[in-house]
Design an enzyme around this catalytic site. Structure first.
Site, mmCIF file in Angstrom:
data_model
loop_
_atom_site.group_PDB
_atom_site.id
_atom_site.type_symbol
_atom_site.label_atom_id
_atom_site.label_comp_id
_atom_site.label_asym_id
_atom_site.label_seq_id
_atom_site.Cartn_x
_atom_site.Cartn_y
_atom_site.Cartn_z
ATOM 1 N N HIS A 97 33.122 45.337 51.423
ATOM 2 C CA HIS A 97 33.744 46.560 51.926
ATOM 3 C C HIS A 97 32.932 47.188 53.046
ATOM 4 O O HIS A 97 32.497 48.326 52.958
ATOM 5 C CB HIS A 97 33.973 47.544 50.775
ATOM 6 C CG HIS A 97 35.116 47.131 49.920
ATOM 7 N ND1 HIS A 97 35.223 47.447 48.599
ATOM 8 C CD2 HIS A 97 36.223 46.419 50.214
ATOM 9 C CE1 HIS A 97 36.336 46.937 48.117
ATOM 10 N NE2 HIS A 97 36.954 46.300 49.081
ATOM 11 N N GLU B 228 37.590 43.467 42.645
ATOM 12 C CA GLU B 228 36.747 42.937 41.574
ATOM 13 C C GLU B 228 37.384 43.189 40.210
ATOM 14 O O GLU B 228 37.370 42.315 39.344
ATOM 15 C CB GLU B 228 35.352 43.582 41.634
ATOM 16 C CG GLU B 228 34.424 42.991 40.584
ATOM 17 C CD GLU B 228 33.149 43.794 40.414
ATOM 18 O OE1 GLU B 228 32.541 44.179 41.424
ATOM 19 O OE2 GLU B 228 32.771 44.034 39.254
ATOM 20 N N THR C 176 31.220 46.072 38.285
ATOM 21 C CA THR C 176 29.759 46.107 38.451
ATOM 22 C C THR C 176 29.236 47.316 39.230
ATOM 23 O O THR C 176 28.033 47.566 39.222
ATOM 24 C CB THR C 176 29.285 44.850 39.211
ATOM 25 O OG1 THR C 176 29.998 44.797 40.444
ATOM 26 C CG2 THR C 176 29.526 43.593 38.423
ATOM 27 N N CYS D 254 25.668 45.823 37.861
ATOM 28 C CA CYS D 254 24.730 44.839 38.396
ATOM 29 C C CYS D 254 23.392 45.522 38.720
ATOM 30 O O CYS D 254 23.299 46.747 38.759
ATOM 31 C CB CYS D 254 25.316 44.167 39.629
ATOM 32 S SG CYS D 254 25.327 45.237 41.054
ATOM 33 N N ASN E 107 30.751 51.229 45.319
ATOM 34 C CA ASN E 107 29.361 51.585 44.972
ATOM 35 C C ASN E 107 28.856 52.718 45.852
ATOM 36 O O ASN E 107 28.115 53.584 45.400
ATOM 37 C CB ASN E 107 28.453 50.343 45.014
ATOM 38 C CG ASN E 107 28.082 49.915 46.412
ATOM 39 O OD1 ASN E 107 27.145 50.443 46.990
ATOM 40 N ND2 ASN E 107 28.818 48.981 46.985
ATOM 41 N N SER F 291 26.911 47.229 50.694
ATOM 42 C CA SER F 291 27.518 46.386 51.726
ATOM 43 C C SER F 291 27.224 46.926 53.130
ATOM 44 O O SER F 291 27.848 46.516 54.099
ATOM 45 C CB SER F 291 29.026 46.295 51.497
ATOM 46 O OG SER F 291 29.572 47.582 51.287
HETATM 47 S S1 SF4 Z 1 24.942 42.333 43.556
HETATM 48 FE FE1 SF4 Z 1 26.321 43.234 45.099
HETATM 49 S S2 SF4 Z 1 28.091 41.874 45.232
HETATM 50 FE FE2 SF4 Z 1 26.982 41.413 43.339
HETATM 51 S S3 SF4 Z 1 27.980 42.636 41.780
HETATM 52 FE FE3 SF4 Z 1 26.256 43.844 42.565
HETATM 53 S S4 SF4 Z 1 27.130 45.109 44.218
HETATM 54 FE FE4 SF4 Z 1 28.617 43.466 43.771
#
Ligand code: SF4
Length: 408
Positions: A83, A178, A244, A285, A316, A377
């Protein structure tokens, strides 16, 4: 952690030097205080963790390598790679074509694809239905699949919950790529339903306890439950996973709330709760955790305003904004171009989904203290661009080159 070959245009000498230094000094990532960039009349406090995560760097490396290694081939991106508008525009400029927009709307028909084409699956992953369609055309997706391992981890977690005969509650944004991908993989193994926030979890609880009429569920959660979902029996044993990039505290509140509902409704105790509620830790994550914790650490610093940089569709990033705006005036911008002058800033209100103009965002004081972070991102080069633009409005006593020296 593995390092990736990301185009140099996304890097920033200043940010790279800061990150390297902080990493060397805090290998175990225990220090969440921000980094001070002291320009004299303006002080920038950079979050301890921000910017490109593992999954994004991996996806960018694979995407640019694919474009460079396959001249003459048609290369499609299933949807927005990540994104970030700049990264997506760069890939398009290199000839990549989007098959779908970020809401799953088809831009190029799957019927136009041939076995000779390359289709890159984005970091968010994709649905089983799309994987199947591509295979039917004869397209090999494995080599160009950039699905982040941390997203796959969520799919694995839901599979193990499903094996124990729990239904799956996904905390996520129902239309986010996602969440759609996770939903598809989870629904393959067990009944599942998506809740976007605590309010929806409360509504769902009404069906668990029988306070709400079962028939109402199908309209209330339309598009958010798996085919064949039987509300009268599929909410008797549940486990929670999440997109995540959600806000950690939101997921925790939802899981705690649903656990409490199961405890009371089925008269269970901590030792018997597993009969009805799978013991899952959140599936956020590492990058989401690090970035959110670092923002909390950054917010300990007294400051005048916060600037959060990232794509407006980035989940995020919006959560980082949410954390900041609880404490101080916060401006969510996609690049330095949104800083129009020392007086005006154009910024995104993700609650109303509109860009707004705010005047006098910089207070008339000395020094002005600004907190800065960016989403997973967002290229570091954009963050440096924002810093340079802000600094240009002040009679600074230190320049960027001198600051880099301090961190080498
Ligand atoms: S590491 Fe990055 S791409 Fe992977 S789940 Fe986390 S935010 Fe998404």
């Amino acid at each position: 952690m593995k390092s990736f070959d990301v185009p140099i245009i996304y890097r920033s000498p200043l940010i790279s030097a800061v990150k390297k230094k902080r990493k060397e000094m805090d290998k175990l990532k225990k220090d969440f205080t921000p980094t001070l960039l002291d320009f004299g009349p303006v002080q920038i406090f950079l979050s301890r963790h921000f910017g490109f995560c593992y999954g994004v760097e991996n996806a960018i490396e694979i995407a640019f390598r694919t474009v460079n290694e396959n001249p003459g081939k048609r290369i499609f991106l299933l949807s927005e790679m990540i994104h970030n508008p700049q990264v997506n525009a760069d890939l398009q400029a290199h000839g990549a074509i989007f098959l779908q927009d970020t809401n799953g709307k088809q831009l190029v028909s799957f019927d136009e694809l041939t076995a000779d084409d390359i289709v890159i699956i984005p970091a968010f992953g994709t649905t089983l239905a799309i994987e199947k369609k591509l295979k039917q055309v004869g397209i090999q997706t494995e080599k160009y699949n950039t699905t982040c391992p941390f997203v796959e981890k969520v799919w694995n977690r839901s599979e193990s919950i499903a094996q124990k005969k729990y239904s799956i509650v996904i905390h996520g944004k129902p239309t986010h790529e996602e969440t759609r991908a996770t939903f598809s993989h989870a629904a393959h193994n067990a009944p599942c339903v998506v809740v976007k926030d605590l309010q929806e979890a409360r509504e769902l609880a009404g069906y668990i306890t029988g306070e709400k009429q079962a028939s109402q569920f199908y309209t209330e959660f339309e598009g958010q439950y798996s085919a064949g979902f039987d509300v009268s029996k599929d909410l008797q044993r549940i486990g929670v996973v999440n997109q995540t990039t959600m806000l950690a505290s939101d997921t925790q509140s939802i899981a705690d709330f649903l656990k409490q509902v199961m405890l009371q409704h089925y008269q269970l105790s901590e030792s018997t709760i597993e009969e009805r509620f799978a013991d899952t830790r959140d599936t956020l994550c590492y990058a989401t955790n690090d970035n959110q914790t670092a923002v909390s650490g950054m917010l300990e610093t007294e400051a005048d305003l916060a600037i959060v940089i990232g794509g407006y569709k980035s989940s995020n990033t919006s959560h980082l904004v949410e954390l900041c705006e609880e404490r101080l005036p916060t401006y969510f911008i996609s690049s330095e171009e949104k800083i129009l002058s020392a007086k005006d800033i154009l910024h995104y209100n993700f609650h109303t989904k509109e860009e707004i103009l705010t005047a006098d965002y910089l207070p008339a004081k000395d020094p002005v203290k600004i907190l800065i972070t960016s989403g997973a991102s967002c290229p570091d080069a954009l963050v440096e661009g924002v810093i340079n633009k802000l600094v240009s409005y002040f009679p600074v006593t230190t320049n960027t080159a001198q600051l880099i020296e301090q961190f080498i």
